[in-house]
Design an enzyme around this catalytic site. Sequence first.
Site, PDB file in Angstrom:
ATOM      1  N   VAL A 165       0.904  -1.150   0.000  1.00 33.22           N
ATOM      2  CA  VAL A 165       0.000   0.000   0.000  1.00 33.22           C
ATOM      3  C   VAL A 165       0.944   1.201   0.000  1.00 33.22           C
ATOM      4  CG1 VAL A 165      -1.796   1.252   1.255  1.00 33.22           C
ATOM      5  CG2 VAL A 165      -1.823  -1.256   1.205  1.00 33.22           C
ATOM      6  N   PRO A 166       1.096   1.836  -1.174  1.00 30.07           N
ATOM      7  CA  PRO A 166       2.251   2.698  -1.477  1.00 30.07           C
ATOM      8  C   PRO A 166       2.254   4.084  -0.847  1.00 30.07           C
ATOM      9  CG  PRO A 166       0.733   2.692  -3.314  1.00 30.07           C
ATOM     10  CD  PRO A 166       0.181   1.725  -2.310  1.00 30.07           C
ATOM     11  N   CYS A 167       2.430   4.153   0.469  1.00 28.79           N
ATOM     12  CA  CYS A 167       2.460   5.449   1.146  1.00 28.79           C
ATOM     13  C   CYS A 167       3.662   6.286   0.703  1.00 28.79           C
ATOM     14  CB  CYS A 167       2.421   5.291   2.657  1.00 28.79           C
ATOM     15  SG  CYS A 167       3.635   4.175   3.339  1.00 28.79           S
ATOM     16  N   HIS A 168       4.651   5.657   0.076  1.00 27.36           N
ATOM     17  CA  HIS A 168       5.791   6.423  -0.452  1.00 27.36           C
ATOM     18  C   HIS A 168       5.371   7.338  -1.604  1.00 27.36           C
ATOM     19  CE1 HIS A 168       5.700   2.655  -2.798  1.00 27.36           C
ATOM     20  NE2 HIS A 168       6.149   3.378  -3.803  1.00 27.36           N
ATOM     21  N   ARG A 169       4.189   7.122  -2.167  1.00 29.90           N
ATOM     22  CA  ARG A 169       3.705   7.945  -3.288  1.00 29.90           C
ATOM     23  C   ARG A 169       2.988   9.213  -2.824  1.00 29.90           C
ATOM     24  NH1 ARG A 169       1.236   2.780  -6.403  1.00 29.90           N
ATOM     25  NH2 ARG A 169       3.230   1.759  -6.826  1.00 29.90           N
TER      26      ARG A 169
END
Length: 184
Positions: free
Chosen positions: A147-151
């Site tokens: 779940v790409p919280c880095h985005r």
Amino acid sequence: MDSHGQYEQRVVWTVVGTDIGPLLLAATRDGLVNVVFHATDTARDRALARLRERLGSEPVEAPRSPLLTEAIRQVRAYFTGGRRAFDLPLDWSLISGFNREVLRELATGVPYGSVVGYGDLADRVGRPGGAQAVGMAMGANPLPVVVPCHRVVESDGGIGGFGGGVDTKRRLLALEGVLPEPLF
């Protein structure tokens, strides 16, 4: 776990080496439940203790469980550029309410190679002005990378914070072509 919480939730886990260091992957029968950065002995043991406390079961190392085998395959493919989206069942039981709503929107609405501002993500879930709350949700993400919280980045172009460290966030965004590869 049934709706009455009478049964323990079996938790299996393994550690996979990646370009950003070891990741702990943990799963229940419902899906991947936790991804933990920098999963060396101390961080791994802390994460397993948290899982034991939250899910009421002793996590069992099981790298050959079918779900973890598939998760390892997809994580490795992501880091080699062969996968742009994860297709794994997810167990959202470690997060609830607004945080879960934000993370579900992130998982489905912000594709590989793109970014979204904290405020924009707040708008998407009907919470205008909720950028700070979105930041808190990102910090509580039990499934980073998948779940790409880095985005999620700052609206002024800043990279923003990251539970795995800003260097890790830069490396993930570089992998996805959003930022140039760090020089060192």
